[in-house]
Design a protein around this motif. Structure first.
Motif, PDB file in Angstrom:
ATOM      1  N   GLN A   1       0.724  -1.095  -0.082  1.00  0.00           N
ATOM      2  CA  GLN A   1      -0.087   0.103  -0.052  1.00  0.00           C
ATOM      3  C   GLN A   1       0.771   1.396  -0.193  1.00  0.00           C
ATOM      4  N   LEU A   2       1.960   1.180   0.832  1.00  0.00           N
ATOM      5  CA  LEU A   2       3.049   2.277   0.796  1.00  0.00           C
ATOM      6  C   LEU A   2       3.423   2.547  -0.615  1.00  0.00           C
TER       7      LEU A   2
ATOM      8  N   HIS B   1      -7.698   6.832  -6.724  1.00  0.00           N
ATOM      9  CA  HIS B   1      -7.096   5.937  -6.061  1.00  0.00           C
ATOM     10  C   HIS B   1      -8.023   5.454  -4.978  1.00  0.00           C
ATOM     11  N   ARG B   2      -8.375   4.308  -5.011  1.00  0.00           N
ATOM     12  CA  ARG B   2      -9.359   3.790  -4.268  1.00  0.00           C
ATOM     13  C   ARG B   2      -8.646   2.413  -3.310  1.00  0.00           C
ATOM     14  N   ILE B   3      -8.627   2.644  -2.216  1.00  0.00           N
ATOM     15  CA  ILE B   3      -8.188   1.553  -1.260  1.00  0.00           C
ATOM     16  C   ILE B   3      -9.137   0.682  -0.749  1.00  0.00           C
ATOM     17  N   VAL B   4      -9.013  -0.641  -1.008  1.00  0.00           N
ATOM     18  CA  VAL B   4     -10.053  -1.677  -0.526  1.00  0.00           C
ATOM     19  C   VAL B   4      -9.607  -1.989   0.898  1.00  0.00           C
ATOM     20  N   PRO B   5     -10.308  -1.890   2.033  1.00  0.00           N
ATOM     21  CA  PRO B   5      -9.847  -2.252   3.241  1.00  0.00           C
ATOM     22  C   PRO B   5      -9.538  -3.755   3.318  1.00  0.00           C
ATOM     23  N   ALA B   6      -8.714  -3.994   4.289  1.00  0.00           N
ATOM     24  CA  ALA B   6      -8.457  -5.358   4.416  1.00  0.00           C
ATOM     25  C   ALA B   6      -9.390  -6.361   4.703  1.00  0.00           C
ATOM     26  N   GLU B   7     -10.383  -5.792   5.547  1.00  0.00           N
ATOM     27  CA  GLU B   7     -11.457  -6.638   5.847  1.00  0.00           C
ATOM     28  C   GLU B   7     -12.487  -6.996   4.817  1.00  0.00           C
ATOM     29  N   ASP B   8     -12.420  -5.907   3.858  1.00  0.00           N
ATOM     30  CA  ASP B   8     -13.354  -6.132   2.498  1.00  0.00           C
ATOM     31  C   ASP B   8     -12.973  -7.200   1.591  1.00  0.00           C
ATOM     32  N   ALA B   9     -11.641  -7.736   1.774  1.00  0.00           N
ATOM     33  CA  ALA B   9     -11.206  -8.591   0.959  1.00  0.00           C
ATOM     34  C   ALA B   9     -11.369  -9.737   1.241  1.00  0.00           C
ATOM     35  N   PRO B  10     -12.125 -10.690   0.667  1.00  0.00           N
ATOM     36  CA  PRO B  10     -12.421 -11.850   0.941  1.00  0.00           C
ATOM     37  C   PRO B  10     -11.040 -12.810   1.174  1.00  0.00           C
ATOM     38  N   LEU B  11     -11.064 -13.783   2.247  1.00  0.00           N
ATOM     39  CA  LEU B  11      -9.812 -14.718   2.436  1.00  0.00           C
ATOM     40  C   LEU B  11      -9.917 -15.638   1.220  1.00  0.00           C
TER      41      LEU B  11
END
Length: 636
Positions: free
Chosen positions: A283-284, A308-318
């Motif tokens: 991300q950095l 630029h859109r950052i998808v939060p980690a909790e929104d990304a399916p495992l």
């Protein structure tokens, strides 16, 4: 829900023989394809001079462009809509099929090509293996397609358990990878084209592509790589103003981002998925890339928009999320990326929601620019000191023992012998085996049945008797084979985007890019103390220097491990009523027990991705149509 007798495949094309049976096959495929509410007549049909159907195409996001010269014709099917005038300039002066295809090398290598010169029809894909060609014998003549499922449906073919068992391995080596999963269907080696004559009643294959000799220095080759990359991105984006991209922060996606800006993209949305691992740097670096891209756009004084859109980690399916939803469109084969399908669908869905007309990725960069240890073997005959200099550095980086490394370098086995011995009963405890041969050794999974193991052994035994490598030496063989494997896997991402109505591209898999890279000397491409040195040199005038200085790469291993734990119930359910078990290929009971123990050392040593992918694919393929061919003689 799949209906028996219906072709569970929306995106395909077929090349038909100039016979009454070929015309009947076109009608059958039209009636069997699923309805599309927004495109009630989504088929395009091109015709033989006789008036019978020649090419039947149902394309979701690809373009078909045809030009003619009397009865001769040139057709390109791919992501970019090449102007007809450009193709006219290729077909017009061509004197025969080989000459025509030589002239096509002036264009980006992104598309399937179908040509007709006199009585000869030529069908080919791309050298990268991203665009592949399949064929089968049908009453009335040979039928070709970009989709094995379309041909299997046409002849009512049964699944081939031997080919399916091979996909239970992590990596299926050349040439076993070219074994379609349906009986009676064949795949063409990407370097070869299918030739149809006498209206499709006779056929042969002819080599159309040879890799270039690696003679250029980095200084000579880098501008060619840069030009090929720029042309590929420009071809993808031609006529499109609102695009999206996956910006991971890595060098490959950063390169594509700046090339898109160079190509004139006016409205760009870049998506970055935040990592769960606090030590991740992606991300950095992505944020640094966006800042630099915006500064460049401002310096040009234009009105380009970069969001630029950052998808939060909790929104990304495992990994392993939504395994029940991994069906849908019937892919050519099981792809090991199925456990990450929900994650990919989320990202592409968000890209589509931005109104994007096209989505760019950096896939292909690792395969092209990382540099393989086996490539150093090709230096041995003429430059032994340079070969050992690089191999020694790679050996220390990877912890390879000295003597096995030397033995592998100096005495590589013949390809057939290597293939016969590359299959082992179990994974070795020593993970430091030098990777200096024709490929990776494959270990049987402990949950495979004896039937599955014997099917796999027989496939390897049979192939080893006559198999030929892609290139005479291990290094060049692995260079090309690695690209082909990556391009093959990327198709699942492309197909997922097509289902969303969003074209998804990997410009680095363009044939012209691959040729430019392979033309550079091994010692300039494989430099263990530098990260992707050829890409860095090629992008010096495109990507800011501080972004090219990155030497790290994150992975998603944490999402994999966490996914095994959190989605254990879904994984366990996958093996309840398993279709692989019904076919006698896996021990479903053992896999259910492993699902209840996600930290088992067995799962650390033997990943289950390939098995999950095969089960998910089989559930889509099973009963996708009835085994009733168009003509009862088709399978004889």
């Amino acid at each position: 829900m799949k209906m028996p007798g219906h072709l569970h495949l929306r995106d395909f094309f077929v090349v038909l023989p100039d016979t009454a049976e070929g015309e009947a096959a076109a009608g059958h495929l039209r009636s069997a394809a699923p309805d599309s509410p927004d495109a009630p007549d989504a088929f395009e049909t091109l015709f033989h001079p006789s008036g019978r159907p020649w090419i039947l195409a149902r394309l979701l996001v690809r373009n078909l462009v045809q030009v003619t010269r009397g009865d001769d014709a040139l057709v390109l099917i791919g992501p970019n809509k090449i102007p007809a005038a450009t193709l006219d300039a290729v077909l017009g002066p061509a004197c025969d099929t080989p000459d025509l295809h030589r002239r096509l090398t002036a264009l980006p290598g992104l598309s399937h090509v179908v040509s007709r010169m006199g009585d000869e029809t030529c069908v080919r894909g791309t050298a990268s293996g991203h665009r592949r060609v399949y064929h089968t014998e049908h009453t009335g003549g040979r039928v070709a397609s970009d989709r094995p499922a379309a041909l299997a449906h046409l002849i009512g073919a049964d699944l081939d358990d031997g080919a399916l068992a091979l996909r239970l391995l992590d990596f299926v080596p050349h040439p076993l990878r070219e074994r379609p999963l349906w009986q009676g269907v064949r795949e063409i080696d990407p370097a070869y084209a299918l030739l149809l004559r006498d209206g499709g009643r006779t056929h042969s294959v002819r080599r159309w592509w040879l890799p270039p000799e690696p003679r250029l220095t980095a200084a000579q080759g880098a501008p060619l790589v840069a030009a090929a990359l720029a042309a590929s991105v420009a071809a993808h984006l031609h006529g499109r103003t609102r695009v999206s991209g996956e910006l991971s922060g890595g060098m490959d996606s950063t390169t594509v981002t700046f090339l898109a800006q160079q190509a004139g993209a006016q409205d760009v949305t870049l998506l970055t998925v935040a990592a769960r691992d606090d030590r991740s740097e992606d991300q950095l670096w992505a944020e640094r890339g966006v800042l630099a891209a915006r500064e460049a756009a401002e310096a040009e004084g234009g009105s380009r928009k970069i969001e630029h859109r950052i998808v939060p980690a909790e929104d990304a399916p495992l990994f392993y999320a939504d395994l029940a939803g991994t069906g849908g469109e019937l892919l050519d084969e099981p792809f090991p990326v199925a456990p990450a399908r929900a994650r990919a669908a989320m990202l592409l869905g968000r890209a589509a929601d931005t109104g994007s007309e096209y989505h760019l990725t950096g896939y292909g960069g690792d395969e092209l620019f990382n540099g393989l240890a086996s490539a150093c073997q090709d230096l041995l005959p003429a430059k032994p000191l340079k070969a050992w200099n690089r191999m020694s550095a790679l050996r220390h980086q990877s912890g390879w023992p000295l003597l096995p490394t030397l033995r592998g370098m100096l005495f590589p086995p013949a390809f057939g012998k290597w293939l016969a011995t590359s299959l082992v009963a179990a994974a070795t405890a020593d993970a430091r085996t030098p990777q200096v041969s024709w490929g990776m050794r494959q270990a049987m999974r402990p949950w495979l049945t004896e039937r599955a193991k014997e099917l796999i052994r027989e496939e390897f035994r049979r192939a080893a008797q006559s198999a030929r490598p892609i290139a005479p030496r291990p290094g060049r063989h692995m260079d090309i084979d690695t690209v082909r494997l990556g391009a093959r896997y990327f198709q699942s991402m492309e197909d997922l985007g097509a289902g969303l109505g969003l074209p998804v591209a990997a410009p680095l898999f363009d044939d012209r890019v691959i040729e430019a890279v392979l033309a550079v000397r091994v010692e300039d491409r494989v430099v263990p103390w530098r990260y992707k040195p050829l890409l860095v040199e090629a992008m010096r005038d495109v990507v800011p220097a501080h972004l090219l200085a990155r030497t790290t790469k994150d992975d998603m291993s944490a999402d994999d491990v966490q996914g095994l734990r959190e989605h254990a119930p879904e994984i366990r359910d996958l093996w309840t009523g398993s279709l692989l078990a019904e076919r006698g290929l896996i021990d479903a009971g053992q896999l259910r027990r492993l699902a209840d123990d996600p930290f088992s050392p067995v799962l650390q040593q033997y990943p289950i991705d390939a098995t999950v992918s095969c089960e998910a694919w089989l559930r889509t393929a099973q009963d996708a149509w009835s085994n009733t061919p168009v003509n009862s003689e088709a399978n004889q």
